[in-house]
Design an enzyme around this catalytic site. Structure first.
Site, PDB file in Angstrom:
ATOM      1  N   HIS A   1       0.955  -1.149  -0.141  1.00 26.92           N
ATOM      2  CA  HIS A   1      -0.166   0.020   0.126  1.00 26.92           C
ATOM      3  C   HIS A   1       0.879   1.327  -0.100  1.00 26.92           C
ATOM      4  CE1 HIS A   1      -3.832  -2.097   1.841  1.00 26.92           C
ATOM      5  NE2 HIS A   1      -3.396  -2.690   0.929  1.00 26.92           N
TER       6      HIS A   1
ATOM      7  N   GLU B   1       1.063   3.711   1.993  1.00 29.68           N
ATOM      8  CA  GLU B   1       1.835   4.099   3.079  1.00 29.68           C
ATOM      9  C   GLU B   1       2.875   3.324   3.426  1.00 29.68           C
ATOM     10  OE1 GLU B   1      -2.862   5.160   3.510  1.00 29.68           O
ATOM     11  OE2 GLU B   1      -1.641   3.453   2.938  1.00 29.68           O
TER      12      GLU B   1
ATOM     13  N   CYS C   1      -5.840   2.132   6.105  1.00 27.52           N
ATOM     14  CA  CYS C   1      -6.480   0.710   6.426  1.00 27.52           C
ATOM     15  C   CYS C   1      -5.754   0.271   7.858  1.00 27.52           C
ATOM     16  CB  CYS C   1      -6.211  -0.343   5.482  1.00 27.52           C
ATOM     17  SG  CYS C   1      -4.315  -1.103   5.278  1.00 27.52           S
TER      18      CYS C   1
ATOM     19  N   CYS D   1      -2.005  -0.414   7.479  1.00 24.52           N
ATOM     20  CA  CYS D   1      -1.370   0.838   7.487  1.00 24.52           C
ATOM     21  C   CYS D   1      -1.152   1.617   8.437  1.00 24.52           C
ATOM     22  CB  CYS D   1      -1.760   1.628   6.067  1.00 24.52           C
ATOM     23  SG  CYS D   1      -1.367   0.890   4.642  1.00 24.52           S
TER      24      CYS D   1
END
Length: 157
Positions: free
Chosen positions: A53, A55, A83, A86
């Site tokens: 992801h 992040e 999420c 993250c």
């Protein structure tokens, strides 16, 4: 200190670059001590790594740039509410403040398989000191989902 809105503009640019590369519409930028350490986008498809992801990818770059695993005093901006994976990674990196634009509900509405656990709730349950600031350039960040949905390179999630 770099202005969070300026960092968000960079995260949005990164997300758009990702969309052009067939990635999902998420971007993140991290700064510490007035210096941009990382700005990147989601690379899940390109790396066949479900954890890649924006992040997480930005944290990897920022920690390498800082030469540290802890980014004390750093700020992170994300085009979407982090999420749980993250948000936990941002907590473990000891980032001071996380700003985000779009919400988990916005991502779910665009077709993403989201865990409906708000970042603020995860921080509260975990007693994290990370500060969370929602709604930064939210409309611009939500627009990324429409751009992604219209992209001929879009992959399903």
């Amino acid at each position: 200190m770099l202005d969070p809105a300026d960092l968000m503009h960079e995260a949005i640019r990164q997300a758009r670059a990702g969309i052009r590369e067939g990635q999902s519409p998420f971007g993140c930028a991290i700064a510490q001590g007035g210096k941009l350490l990382a700005a990147t986008h989601n690379v899940v498809v390109a790396t066949t790594d479900i954890t890649a992801h924006a992040e997480v990818t930005a944290l990897r770059q920022a920690c390498r740039a800082a030469g540290e695993i802890h980014l004390v005093g750093a700020i992170a901006v994300s085009t979407c509410e982090p999420c749980p994976m993250c948000m936990a990674a941002l907590h473990w990196a000891q980032v001071d403040t996380v700003y985000y634009g779009a919400t988990i509900a916005d991502a779910a509405a665009a077709g993403f398989n989201e865990l409906h656990l708000p970042a603020a709730e995860l921080l509260r349950i975990g007693r994290s000191p990370v500060k969370l600031v929602p709604g930064l350039l939210a409309e611009d960040c939500r627009a990324l989902f429409s751009e992604w949905l219209a992209s001929p390179l879009r992959q399903s999630y």
